[in-house]
Design an enzyme around this catalytic site. Structure first.
Site, PDB file in Angstrom:
ATOM      1  N   SER A   1       0.961  -1.067   0.083  1.00  7.25           N
ATOM      2  CA  SER A   1       0.008  -0.080  -0.181  1.00  7.25           C
ATOM      3  C   SER A   1       0.654   1.387   0.212  1.00  7.25           C
ATOM      4  CB  SER A   1      -1.025   0.162   1.162  1.00  7.25           C
ATOM      5  OG  SER A   1      -0.112  -0.003   2.434  1.00  7.25           O
TER       6      SER A   1
ATOM      7  N   LYS B   1       1.022   4.662   6.889  1.00  6.93           N
ATOM      8  CA  LYS B   1       0.376   5.427   5.764  1.00  6.93           C
ATOM      9  C   LYS B   1       1.108   6.853   5.837  1.00  6.93           C
ATOM     10  CE  LYS B   1      -2.953   2.259   4.956  1.00  6.93           C
ATOM     11  NZ  LYS B   1      -2.700   1.417   3.703  1.00  6.93           N
TER      12      LYS B   1
END
Length: 319
Positions: free
Chosen positions: A104, A174
């Site tokens: 990701s 993230k």
């Protein structure tokens, strides 16, 4: 009479010492320990031959025995214990290693990379900033359906003390896009905007668009509450981030208190070693204006009006 007695005694003393060497006036006790003295007895000579000095004697004049150094094998468990305690303290308060479990964050981070996370600055009240790559605890069922790691006992122990990357399955990594007070929005395929400022995002995975044109969360406009952050993965079309968790407990936001720390270094593999700086696009002028205004405490209406009137007057004078 008294004076004569004293004089006679003094003369007697002079006769007694006349003709003797000057060193004979030295006390016998001192001459007994003087090197080369002939006034010691045979017993004294034997004592001198053993080189026993005052420094080698314990209390009461007894000879002091020197201690043998401790065996390395006896010290080894102590050294290992100290090393483990230090490793645990470093992992708890300073730096912790994490392993990247997914794609990701490509191409910034690849699956299997090891990163070092700074855990010290949050202890001093520092909060995440835009552009930083952060590790945080799952704020509310973001990881549902993901496979759960099953480490053995040794891996769990080494991870616990920080000698191996964390195997905690409830952590995510993230990039911070918005902080408290920011307005973040995506329309069409982009660009992504923060406080109406378009971001130039060279870190986005090649072939991806900054925004995902779908009806599942890729199109959005949100206001980030104080004490929260909005996060997105660099592999935009392969990241289940804030966009796709708006139906969860915090509506896609991550509480600042759930942030473990900032990822600062890619430590492994060695050929991918490097730092993780904040991209320049987050330093563009005007990006923080709206956030700073939103961060001001609410004031009574009278004080707010008193502050606005001079500003309006000054602007009119300037025009």
């Amino acid at each position: 009479m008294g004076d004569v007695a004293v004089g006679a005694r003094s003369g007697h003393d002079g006769e007694e010492h006349r003709g003797r060497p000057a060193e004979s006036a030295v006390p016998a006790a001192d001459s007994a320990v003087t090197p080369g003295s002939d006034s010691g007895t045979a017993e004294d000579d034997r004592m001198t031959g053993e080189h026993t000095t005052a420094e080698d004697q314990g209390p009461g004049g007894t000879a002091r025995t020197s201690k043998k150094p401790r065996s390395f094998w006896k010290e080894l468990p102590i050294l290992i214990g100290i090393a483990l305690v230090l490793a645990l303290l470093i992992k708890t308060f300073l730096v912790q290693a994490f392993s990247i479990p997914s794609d990701s964050m490509q191409n910034t981070l690849q699956q299997g990379d090891r990163v070092l996370v700074d855990k010290l600055t949050p202890w001093f009240g520092s909060e995440p900033e835009r552009g930083e790559v952060v590790v945080f605890h799952d704020p509310g069922n973001w990881l549902r359906g993901e496979p759960t790691p099953d480490p053995n006992a040794l891996q769990t122990f080494l991870s616990w003390i920080g000698l191996m990357p964390s195997v905690e399955e409830k952590d995510l990594i993230k990039r911070v896009i918005g902080v408290g007070g920011d307005t973040v929005e995506c329309k069409g395929t982009g660009p992504l905007k923060v406080n109406s400022k378009a971001l130039n995002e060279p870190y986005v995975y090649p072939g991806n668009t900054p925004c995902s044109n779908d009806d599942q969360g890729g199109q959005f406009k949100v206001k980030v509450p104080q004490g929260y952050i909005w996060v997105m993965g660099d592999h935009r079309q392969n990241s289940r981030d804030s966009r796709y968790n708006q139906a969860e407990k915090y509506h896609g936001m991550v509480p600042v208190e759930e942030v473990v720390g900032r990822a600062i270094v890619k430590a492994w593999p060695i050929d991918r070693w490097g730092t993780l700086p904040v991209p320049d696009t987050f330093d563009q002028p005007g990006l923080s204006d709206q956030q700073a205004a939103a961060g001001l405490p609410a004031a009574p209406q009278g004080l707010a009006l008193a502050g606005v009137v001079p500003v309006v007057w000054w602007r009119r004078r300037k025009q």
